[in-house]
Design a protein around this motif. Structure first.
Motif, short mmCIF file in Angstrom:
data_model
loop_
_atom_site.label_atom_id
_atom_site.label_comp_id
_atom_site.label_asym_id
_atom_site.label_seq_id
_atom_site.Cartn_x
_atom_site.Cartn_y
_atom_site.Cartn_z
N GLU A 185 -5.20 -3.04 -6.92
CA GLU A 185 -6.18 -2.52 -5.97
C GLU A 185 -5.54 -2.21 -4.62
OE1 GLU A 185 -9.54 -1.72 -6.73
OE2 GLU A 185 -8.40 -1.87 -8.60
N SER A 186 -4.61 -3.03 -4.21
CA SER A 186 -3.93 -2.80 -2.93
C SER A 186 -3.14 -1.50 -2.96
CB SER A 186 -3.00 -3.96 -2.60
OG SER A 186 -3.74 -5.15 -2.43
N LEU A 187 -2.42 -1.27 -4.06
CA LEU A 187 -1.62 -0.04 -4.17
C LEU A 187 -2.52 1.19 -4.28
CD1 LEU A 187 1.22 -1.29 -6.54
CD2 LEU A 187 1.40 -0.77 -4.10
N ARG A 188 -3.64 1.03 -4.98
CA ARG A 188 -4.59 2.16 -5.06
C ARG A 188 -5.14 2.49 -3.67
NH1 ARG A 188 -9.39 1.83 -8.94
NH2 ARG A 188 -9.52 4.00 -8.27
N ALA A 189 -5.36 1.44 -2.85
CA ALA A 189 -5.88 1.66 -1.50
C ALA A 189 -4.89 2.45 -0.64
CB ALA A 189 -6.20 0.32 -0.83
N LEU A 190 -3.59 2.40 -1.00
CA LEU A 190 -2.58 3.17 -0.26
C LEU A 190 -2.51 4.63 -0.70
CD1 LEU A 190 0.38 0.61 -0.14
CD2 LEU A 190 -1.19 1.24 1.71
N GLY A 191 -3.28 4.96 -1.77
CA GLY A 191 -3.32 6.34 -2.21
C GLY A 191 -2.55 6.63 -3.47
N LEU A 192 -2.04 5.61 -4.15
CA LEU A 192 -1.29 5.83 -5.38
C LEU A 192 -2.24 6.07 -6.55
CD1 LEU A 192 0.97 4.50 -3.61
CD2 LEU A 192 1.86 3.54 -5.74
N SER A 193 -1.79 6.93 -7.47
CA SER A 193 -2.52 7.10 -8.71
C SER A 193 -2.27 5.88 -9.60
CB SER A 193 -2.06 8.37 -9.42
OG SER A 193 -0.71 8.23 -9.87
N LEU A 194 -3.07 5.73 -10.66
CA LEU A 194 -2.88 4.59 -11.55
C LEU A 194 -1.52 4.65 -12.24
CD1 LEU A 194 -6.45 4.25 -13.11
CD2 LEU A 194 -5.36 2.80 -11.38
N ARG A 195 -1.06 5.86 -12.55
CA ARG A 195 0.27 6.00 -13.16
C ARG A 195 1.36 5.51 -12.19
NH1 ARG A 195 1.83 11.71 -15.63
NH2 ARG A 195 0.15 11.04 -17.02
N GLU A 196 1.20 5.87 -10.91
CA GLU A 196 2.19 5.44 -9.91
C GLU A 196 2.09 3.94 -9.66
OE1 GLU A 196 2.46 9.47 -7.14
OE2 GLU A 196 0.74 8.13 -6.96
N VAL A 197 0.89 3.39 -9.75
CA VAL A 197 0.72 1.95 -9.60
C VAL A 197 1.47 1.21 -10.70
CG1 VAL A 197 -0.95 0.07 -9.74
CG2 VAL A 197 -1.47 2.08 -8.36
N LYS A 198 1.34 1.71 -11.91
CA LYS A 198 2.01 1.06 -13.06
C LYS A 198 3.52 1.10 -12.88
CE LYS A 198 1.88 0.86 -18.11
NZ LYS A 198 3.29 0.51 -18.25
N ARG A 199 4.02 2.25 -12.44
CA ARG A 199 5.46 2.35 -12.22
C ARG A 199 5.93 1.39 -11.14
NH1 ARG A 199 8.58 7.15 -9.07
NH2 ARG A 199 10.68 6.32 -9.28
N ALA A 200 5.16 1.32 -10.03
CA ALA A 200 5.54 0.44 -8.92
C ALA A 200 5.58 -1.02 -9.36
CB ALA A 200 4.57 0.63 -7.76
N LEU A 201 4.66 -1.42 -10.24
CA LEU A 201 4.59 -2.82 -10.64
C LEU A 201 5.55 -3.18 -11.77
CD1 LEU A 201 0.72 -3.40 -10.56
CD2 LEU A 201 2.42 -4.15 -8.88
#
Length: 352
Positions: A51-67
């Motif tokens: 949720e924090s990464l989504r709040a920064l504007g990342l897509s769910l695909r980008e969130v998965k990559r970041a994590l």
């Protein structure tokens, strides 16, 4: 912890938690004996990270990559977010500017609004021909029945004027000399608002923008434009001072004299400067003042030979005894070229 409790604690709906699971973003640590999803404290922490990464504007695909990508560093993520945010702000700012300009045109209906949009797009076209047609059309409201811009939807012969802010922006950024001339012509007919905006352009840190601004002001009628040009006589940029001096000098403003003499010495627009000085020397007192300033500049030790020649030639267009005396003295100058020029000009004056 079951999914309902996780949803209450995290603020993420049960439906979204199932969606996260389907994408592989989060995996419940286990199942109950009845088959219900069971989340651990680690699972909940991961949900909060998502949720924090989504709040920064990342897509769910980008969130998965970041994590999940061990090589994906926070610095890389933040740099990318900064770049994308700047791009988004620039695009939104451009849209806001366009909307404000359409609003300023006060269109009566959708046809008028679309006409303004078409003209604004044409002013920013990569085609110089399209920009020039748009500049012509922007001034057509002063000429009923004009059809300068093909495809205009106005049927009554009255064009919807392009907001002056758009014209000024186009003029300050225009490098094509033909289009620039047309934009100056359009601005001269644009009404109120343009002089103040152009005066701001004179304060630009970009030399080309400053020159375009002062040249546009030089072509505008009225006291407001003249006042800004007079202020520009004190500008540190000699190009700005020169254009301002020529503009107000041709309007009869004697405050331009020092800057016009500077143009003669520097060799920029020196012919125009000499002509303007001769026009300003309309009475004996002013003619003598101009002649005195030319002689002072000639006498400076730092004035080089080519400049002394131009200053001497300028005395030919200044009537009165002071200019004649100066030419007589210069006919004996140590610089042979200056002496010959002064002698020739003196003979011409005496022959009149």
């Amino acid at each position: 912890m079951l999914i309902g409790e996780v949803a209450r604690r995290s603020g993420v709906s049960a439906r979204m938690l199932r969606h996260y699971e389907s994408l592989g973003l989060v995996h419940p640590s286990g199942r109950t004996g009845s088959g219900y999803r069971e989340y651990s404290e680690e699972d909940i922490r991961r949900i909060f990270h998502i949720e924090s990464l989504r709040a920064l504007g990342l897509s769910l695909r980008e969130v998965k990559r970041a994590l999940d990508d061990a090589d994906f560093t926070p610095a890389t993520l933040v740099d990318d977010l900064i770049r994308r945010t700047r791009e988004r702000i620039a695009a939104e700012t451009e849209l806001l500017t366009r909307l404000r300009r359409i609003h300023a045109a006060d269109p009566a209906g959708w046809e008028d609004a679309l006409q303004v949009v078409t003209l604004l797009q044409a002013l920013g076209s990569k085609s110089a021909d399209a920009r020039q047609r748009a500049a012509l059309a922007s001034a057509s409201s002063a000429f009923p029945g004009s059809s300068a811009f093909p495809g205009s939807s106005a049927s009554s012969g009255d064009e919807v004027p392009v907001p002056v802010e758009a014209l000024v922006e186009a003029a300050l950024g225009e490098s094509d000399p033909n289009v620039a001339g047309t934009l100056r012509w359009a601005l001269a007919r644009s009404g109120d608002g343009a002089p103040a905006l152009l005066a701001e352009g004179i304060g630009s840190s970009v030399a080309a923008v400053r020159e375009r601004a002062v040249r546009c002001l030089a072509g505008m009628p009225g006291g407001e434009a003249a006042g800004h040009l007079r202020d520009a006589l004190a500008h540190p940029d000699p190009v700005v001072r020169g254009h301002a001096a020529l503009a107000i000098g041709t309007r009869g403003d004697t405050d331009a004299v020092p800057a016009l003499v500077d143009l003669l010495e520097e060799g920029r627009n020196d012919t125009d400067a000499a002509d303007t000085l001769s026009v300003l020397a309309s009475d004996t007192a002013m003619a003598d003042r101009i002649a005195h300033r030319l002689v002072e500049r000639l006498a400076r030790s730092t004035t080089r030979a080519p400049a002394r020649g131009r200053l001497t030639q300028a005395l030919a267009g200044i009537p009165g005894t002071r200019a004649s005396q100066a030419l007589a003295e210069l006919s004996h100058d140590a610089d042979r070229a200056v002496a010959l020029t002064a002698t020739y000009l003196l003979h011409l004056r005496e022959a009149r």
